[in-house]
Design an enzyme around this catalytic site. Sequence first.
Site, PDB file in Angstrom:
ATOM      1  N   LYS A   1      -7.283   1.166  -2.642  1.00 42.86           N
ATOM      2  CA  LYS A   1      -6.857   0.685  -1.325  1.00 42.86           C
ATOM      3  C   LYS A   1      -6.970   1.790  -0.276  1.00 42.86           C
ATOM      4  O   LYS A   1      -7.352   1.539   0.871  1.00 42.86           O
ATOM      5  CB  LYS A   1      -5.411   0.172  -1.386  1.00 42.86           C
TER       6      LYS A   1
ATOM      7  N   LYS B   1       0.720   4.649   8.524  1.00 41.88           N
ATOM      8  CA  LYS B   1       1.294   5.029   7.226  1.00 41.88           C
ATOM      9  C   LYS B   1       0.212   5.144   6.162  1.00 41.88           C
ATOM     10  O   LYS B   1       0.146   6.128   5.414  1.00 41.88           O
ATOM     11  CB  LYS B   1       2.349   3.999   6.815  1.00 41.88           C
TER      12      LYS B   1
ATOM     13  N   THR C   1       0.871  -1.179   0.000  1.00 41.37           N
ATOM     14  CA  THR C   1       0.000   0.000   0.000  1.00 41.37           C
ATOM     15  C   THR C   1       0.903   1.222   0.000  1.00 41.37           C
ATOM     16  O   THR C   1       1.671   1.434   0.928  1.00 41.37           O
ATOM     17  CB  THR C   1      -0.924   0.015   1.225  1.00 41.37           C
TER      18      THR C   1
END
Length: 291
Positions: free
Chosen positions: A175, A243, A100
Amino acid sequence: MLPTNVKIGMIGTGVMGKSMAQNLLDAGYSIHVYTRTKQKAAELLENGAAWKDSVAELAQASDLVITMVGYPSDVERVYFGSGGILENARAGTYVIDMTTSKPALATEIYNRASERGLHAMDAPVSGGDVGAKNGTLAIMTGGEQNVFDDIFPIFDVLGENIILQGEAGAGQHTKLANQIAIATNMIGVCEAIVYAKKAGLNPSRVLDSISTGAAGSFSLSKLAPRMLKGDYAPGFYVKHFIKDMAIALESAKDMGFSAPGLKLSLELYRELAEKGEEDSGTQALIKLFEE
């Protein structure tokens, strides 16, 4: 087209990458692995994977390279520069980043790969450690239709819900939408459990009632039971979720969207990390609500 005896290189054998590589081994594929800490690949090597000493060596020996690393900086490190994938892979090689990461970085990889005759896709996943082990990941992809078609048999080993969302970067945007949905949902799951306890209810029985109704979600069905057991082992690390949310918030701001629920969740998870929980699973958020 991929050769029938395709050689797959796997960079990153952490919680997710290890299970993904094992599933490919079990499906009969020839797997090369590289990770910064060789010990993390020990079980895969015992099961038949071949070790490569560097990113460059792995890229040179592979027909298809899958990366599953931690942060955008890690993606840049393994793809760019004289020792990276793009400089060392043979023309015609497929390069698939399943980390990701930033949509703009996915687009940059695609453009630079195309210049070298490589086929690139971004293909981040959702489903956590359970999905990786069971080969039931949701795979969100960005890139060209013909490349997607060529590598679909590989994706089919790793997941069940496999959708081409659009051009390069579209997988990463999808995502991030996924992570935005999870972010506020995790707050709701934690609040629901604490509410049930304070109301004098058996929280396990409450979960039995609400997890199959309108409130149903992966977090409620899979992670809430872990919360009740005090199991905070990482199916997905707090630090990696932070993150992801930070990337999503930055991307949302670039599009003029404030995303208040995402912002709140990011603040709470950063507070959790400051309490020493960055290497715990995301379900450890419940600890903030139980204080």
